[in-house]
Design a protein around this motif. Structure first.
Motif, PDB file in Angstrom:
ATOM      1  N   THR A 164       0.879  -1.289  -0.016  1.00  0.00           N
ATOM      2  CA  THR A 164      -0.202   0.008   0.001  1.00  0.00           C
ATOM      3  C   THR A 164       1.009   1.220   0.156  1.00  0.00           C
ATOM      4  O   THR A 164       2.094   1.267   0.059  1.00  0.00           O
ATOM      5  N   GLY A 165       0.246   2.481   0.054  1.00  0.00           N
ATOM      6  CA  GLY A 165       0.932   3.667  -0.448  1.00  0.00           C
ATOM      7  C   GLY A 165       1.520   4.348   0.797  1.00  0.00           C
ATOM      8  O   GLY A 165       1.733   5.599   0.926  1.00  0.00           O
ATOM      9  N   ALA A 166       2.291   3.464   1.803  1.00  0.00           N
ATOM     10  CA  ALA A 166       3.006   4.112   3.000  1.00  0.00           C
ATOM     11  C   ALA A 166       4.379   4.209   1.987  1.00  0.00           C
ATOM     12  O   ALA A 166       4.919   3.108   1.202  1.00  0.00           O
ATOM     13  N   SER A 167       5.381   5.027   2.619  1.00  0.00           N
ATOM     14  CA  SER A 167       6.918   4.993   2.263  1.00  0.00           C
ATOM     15  C   SER A 167       7.275   3.787   2.599  1.00  0.00           C
ATOM     16  O   SER A 167       6.985   3.007   3.711  1.00  0.00           O
ATOM     17  N   GLY A 168       8.332   3.130   1.847  1.00  0.00           N
ATOM     18  CA  GLY A 168       9.089   1.969   2.226  1.00  0.00           C
ATOM     19  C   GLY A 168       8.521   0.988   1.177  1.00  0.00           C
ATOM     20  O   GLY A 168       8.524  -0.523   1.427  1.00  0.00           O
ATOM     21  N   VAL A 177      -1.250  -4.662  -5.280  1.00  0.00           N
ATOM     22  CA  VAL A 177      -0.848  -3.258  -5.048  1.00  0.00           C
ATOM     23  C   VAL A 177      -1.747  -2.134  -5.384  1.00  0.00           C
ATOM     24  O   VAL A 177      -2.509  -1.935  -6.314  1.00  0.00           O
ATOM     25  N   SER A 178      -1.744  -1.370  -4.113  1.00  0.00           N
ATOM     26  CA  SER A 178      -2.871  -0.287  -4.326  1.00  0.00           C
ATOM     27  C   SER A 178      -2.422   0.592  -5.348  1.00  0.00           C
ATOM     28  O   SER A 178      -1.097   0.974  -5.557  1.00  0.00           O
ATOM     29  N   LYS A 179      -3.298   1.812  -5.618  1.00  0.00           N
ATOM     30  CA  LYS A 179      -3.045   2.782  -6.712  1.00  0.00           C
ATOM     31  C   LYS A 179      -1.934   3.756  -6.162  1.00  0.00           C
ATOM     32  O   LYS A 179      -0.897   4.000  -6.732  1.00  0.00           O
ATOM     33  N   ALA A 180      -2.049   4.141  -4.787  1.00  0.00           N
ATOM     34  CA  ALA A 180      -1.109   4.884  -4.281  1.00  0.00           C
ATOM     35  C   ALA A 180       0.332   4.157  -4.130  1.00  0.00           C
ATOM     36  O   ALA A 180       1.371   4.653  -4.103  1.00  0.00           O
ATOM     37  N   ALA A 181       0.263   2.956  -3.881  1.00  0.00           N
ATOM     38  CA  ALA A 181       1.524   1.964  -3.609  1.00  0.00           C
ATOM     39  C   ALA A 181       2.124   2.366  -5.071  1.00  0.00           C
ATOM     40  O   ALA A 181       3.501   2.328  -5.034  1.00  0.00           O
ATOM     41  N   LEU A 183       2.404   4.683  -7.023  1.00  0.00           N
ATOM     42  CA  LEU A 183       3.007   6.122  -7.044  1.00  0.00           C
ATOM     43  C   LEU A 183       4.244   6.054  -6.028  1.00  0.00           C
ATOM     44  O   LEU A 183       5.118   6.604  -6.526  1.00  0.00           O
ATOM     45  N   VAL A 184       4.059   5.349  -5.094  1.00  0.00           N
ATOM     46  CA  VAL A 184       4.922   5.355  -4.096  1.00  0.00           C
ATOM     47  C   VAL A 184       6.668   4.665  -4.602  1.00  0.00           C
ATOM     48  O   VAL A 184       7.421   5.069  -4.630  1.00  0.00           O
ATOM     49  N   ILE A 185       5.980   3.429  -5.384  1.00  0.00           N
ATOM     50  CA  ILE A 185       7.165   2.413  -6.117  1.00  0.00           C
ATOM     51  C   ILE A 185       7.814   3.551  -6.918  1.00  0.00           C
ATOM     52  O   ILE A 185       9.124   3.499  -6.988  1.00  0.00           O
ATOM     53  N   GLU A 186       7.031   4.025  -7.799  1.00  0.00           N
ATOM     54  CA  GLU A 186       7.854   5.171  -8.644  1.00  0.00           C
ATOM     55  C   GLU A 186       8.673   6.271  -8.118  1.00  0.00           C
ATOM     56  O   GLU A 186       9.733   6.312  -8.604  1.00  0.00           O
ATOM     57  N   THR A 187       8.064   6.603  -7.193  1.00  0.00           N
ATOM     58  CA  THR A 187       8.990   7.876  -6.498  1.00  0.00           C
ATOM     59  C   THR A 187      10.076   7.233  -5.973  1.00  0.00           C
ATOM     60  O   THR A 187      11.304   7.886  -5.783  1.00  0.00           O
ATOM     61  N   GLU A 188      10.150   6.237  -5.053  1.00  0.00           N
ATOM     62  CA  GLU A 188      11.084   5.535  -4.269  1.00  0.00           C
ATOM     63  C   GLU A 188      12.078   4.403  -4.967  1.00  0.00           C
ATOM     64  O   GLU A 188      13.257   4.246  -4.504  1.00  0.00           O
ATOM     65  N   SER A 232       0.051   1.776   4.749  1.00  0.00           N
ATOM     66  CA  SER A 232      -0.232   3.083   4.948  1.00  0.00           C
ATOM     67  C   SER A 232      -1.284   2.993   6.239  1.00  0.00           C
ATOM     68  O   SER A 232      -2.183   2.333   6.538  1.00  0.00           O
ATOM     69  N   THR A 233      -1.205   4.359   6.729  1.00  0.00           N
ATOM     70  CA  THR A 233      -2.400   4.455   7.870  1.00  0.00           C
ATOM     71  C   THR A 233      -3.767   4.481   7.337  1.00  0.00           C
ATOM     72  O   THR A 233      -4.747   4.069   8.005  1.00  0.00           O
ATOM     73  N   GLY A 234      -4.010   4.759   5.975  1.00  0.00           N
ATOM     74  CA  GLY A 234      -5.304   4.901   5.549  1.00  0.00           C
ATOM     75  C   GLY A 234      -5.733   3.211   5.317  1.00  0.00           C
ATOM     76  O   GLY A 234      -6.780   2.946   6.095  1.00  0.00           O
ATOM     77  N   THR A 235      -4.892   2.354   4.904  1.00  0.00           N
ATOM     78  CA  THR A 235      -5.266   0.982   5.078  1.00  0.00           C
ATOM     79  C   THR A 235      -5.272   0.487   6.408  1.00  0.00           C
ATOM     80  O   THR A 235      -6.218  -0.454   6.752  1.00  0.00           O
ATOM     81  N   ARG A 238       3.970   2.279   8.443  1.00  0.00           N
ATOM     82  CA  ARG A 238       5.056   3.397   8.268  1.00  0.00           C
ATOM     83  C   ARG A 238       4.614   4.807   8.494  1.00  0.00           C
ATOM     84  O   ARG A 238       3.946   5.293   7.380  1.00  0.00           O
ATOM     85  N   GLU A 239       4.742   5.540   9.470  1.00  0.00           N
ATOM     86  CA  GLU A 239       4.319   6.907   9.647  1.00  0.00           C
ATOM     87  C   GLU A 239       5.044   7.367  10.875  1.00  0.00           C
ATOM     88  O   GLU A 239       5.661   6.517  11.811  1.00  0.00           O
ATOM     89  N   THR A 240       5.292   8.507  10.877  1.00  0.00           N
ATOM     90  CA  THR A 240       5.836   9.204  11.892  1.00  0.00           C
ATOM     91  C   THR A 240       5.791  10.813  12.279  1.00  0.00           C
ATOM     92  O   THR A 240       5.731  11.335  10.973  1.00  0.00           O
TER      93      THR A 240
HETATM   94  C1  LIG Z   1       5.742   9.435  -1.906  1.00  0.00           C
HETATM   95  C2  LIG Z   1       4.461   9.310  -1.077  1.00  0.00           C
HETATM   96  C3  LIG Z   1       4.641   8.631   0.370  1.00  0.00           C
HETATM   97  C4  LIG Z   1       3.847   8.511   1.280  1.00  0.00           C
HETATM   98  N1  LIG Z   1       4.205   8.119   2.575  1.00  0.00           N
HETATM   99  C5  LIG Z   1       2.980   7.609   3.433  1.00  0.00           C
HETATM  100  C6  LIG Z   1       3.754   7.023   4.661  1.00  0.00           C
HETATM  101  O1  LIG Z   1       4.974   6.858   5.282  1.00  0.00           O
HETATM  102  N2  LIG Z   1       2.637   6.703   5.495  1.00  0.00           N
HETATM  103  C7  LIG Z   1       1.391   6.691   5.068  1.00  0.00           C
HETATM  104  O2  LIG Z   1       0.552   6.084   6.000  1.00  0.00           O
HETATM  105  N3  LIG Z   1       1.004   7.277   3.839  1.00  0.00           N
HETATM  106  C8  LIG Z   1       1.848   7.703   3.063  1.00  0.00           C
HETATM  107  N4  LIG Z   1       1.582   8.250   2.091  1.00  0.00           N
HETATM  108  C9  LIG Z   1       0.057   8.694   1.662  1.00  0.00           C
HETATM  109  C10 LIG Z   1      -0.850   7.374   1.334  1.00  0.00           C
HETATM  110  O3  LIG Z   1      -0.104   7.075   0.073  1.00  0.00           O
HETATM  111  C11 LIG Z   1      -2.019   7.890   0.914  1.00  0.00           C
HETATM  112  O4  LIG Z   1      -2.773   8.064   2.428  1.00  0.00           O
HETATM  113  C12 LIG Z   1      -3.021   6.924   0.286  1.00  0.00           C
HETATM  114  O5  LIG Z   1      -4.517   7.240   0.338  1.00  0.00           O
HETATM  115  C13 LIG Z   1      -2.851   5.371   0.876  1.00  0.00           C
HETATM  116  O6  LIG Z   1      -3.768   4.658   0.227  1.00  0.00           O
HETATM  117  P1  LIG Z   1      -3.885   3.071   0.101  1.00  0.00           P
HETATM  118  O7  LIG Z   1      -3.810   2.747   1.631  1.00  0.00           O
HETATM  119  O8  LIG Z   1      -5.012   2.598  -0.583  1.00  0.00           O
HETATM  120  O9  LIG Z   1      -2.306   2.569  -0.526  1.00  0.00           O
HETATM  121  C14 LIG Z   1       2.403   8.754   1.085  1.00  0.00           C
HETATM  122  C15 LIG Z   1       2.057   8.938  -0.335  1.00  0.00           C
HETATM  123  C16 LIG Z   1       3.395   9.306  -1.029  1.00  0.00           C
HETATM  124  C17 LIG Z   1       2.738   9.656  -2.581  1.00  0.00           C
END
Ligand SMILES: Cc1cc2nc3c(=O)[nH]c(=O)nc-3n(C[C@H](O)[C@H](O)[C@H](O)COP(=O)(O)O)c2cc1C
Length: 205
Positions: free
Chosen positions: A15-19, A41-45, A47-52, A107-110, A142-144
């Motif tokens: 999912t879309g947390a960093s890492g 792989v979530s949509k946000a993930a 984007l994170v994969i491309e970024t990181e 992610s904290t969202g998931t 992963r969040e802080t």
């Molecule tokens: C580059 C990048 C880094 C992110 N890092 C975090 C993170 O470390 N922790 C987190 O909870 N969300 C992070 N986010 C925000 C989540 O991607 C966002 O809340 C998203 O809605 C999560 O959706 P998902 O749970 O469906 O993947 C980040 C987003 C981007 C683009």
């Protein structure tokens, strides 16, 4: 020709947390250990994969499976991928889901969706199935800093039997590279799953 015999499937959701590297390395490690790996792989993930990372993974499940297989050296059929609303996927039901699921990174969202049983996409539904069926569910958040909302969700999930395994690597193994830090977390996940690995020595070895 006979299908190769893999070890039982493990579900891995990125999912879309960093890492993102933790999740990608986990898939590689499970493949190397001979397991079938079912990936979401979530949509946000994406984007994170491309970024990181240097990877840019396709969204369509069949092409994603192919790309992940090439990255990890998986045999044909060893990696299967499922789409965001593929409600017919085996992970969506207790009768088809594997005995273990890892959300890495989470992610904290998931985290919130899993803690409240939202089941709005296949990752959330698969985690909900793991909880209701009392299967192994490992979340790698992963969040802080962490808010009281995050901490409450983690506590509730831990009380339901999920393992909260924060992406917080130790430093006592004297990491020299980012890969060493990534492997620290992936080794902890494999330990939880009871899967042998040589990513790093166990304490006392
Ligand atoms: C580059 C990048 C880094 C992110 N890092 C975090 C993170 O470390 N922790 C987190 O909870 N969300 C992070 N986010 C925000 C989540 O991607 C966002 O809340 C998203 O809605 C999560 O959706 P998902 O749970 O469906 O993947 C980040 C987003 C981007 C683009």
């Amino acid at each position: 020709m006979n299908e190769p015999n893999f070890h039982p499937p493990v579900t891995v959701a990125l999912t879309g947390a960093s890492g993102a590297q933790y999740g990608l390395r986990l898939v590689e490690a499970l493949v190397a250990a001979g397991h079938e790996v079912w990936v979401m792989v979530s949509k946000a993930a994406h984007l994170v994969i491309e970024t990181e990372t240097d990877a840019s993974l396709p969204a369509r499940p069949e092409r994603l499976a192919q790309a992940l297989s090439e990255r990890s050296g998986a045999a044909a059929g060893q990696i299967r991928c499922f789409g965001r609303e593929d409600w017919m996927a085996p992970v969506a039901s207790g009768s088809g889901a594997p005995s273990a699921m890892v959300i890495c990174p989470c992610s904290t969202g998931t985290l919130s969706a899993v803690a409240t049983g939202a089941s709005n996409n296949l990752i959330e539904r698969a985690a909900d199935v793991a909880l209701k069926e009392r299967r192994q569910l490992i979340l790698v958040p992963r969040e802080t800093p962490l808010s009281a909302i995050h901490l409450e969700h983690m506590l509730n999930l831990a009380r339901l039997g999920a393992v909260i395994l924060p992406a917080a690597p130790g430093f006592y193994h004297r990491p020299a590279t980012v890969d060493d830090l990534v492997d620290f977390i992936v080794a902890r996940i494999l330990n939880q799953l009871g899967i042998e690995h040589r990513l790093m020595p166990r304490w006392g070895e």
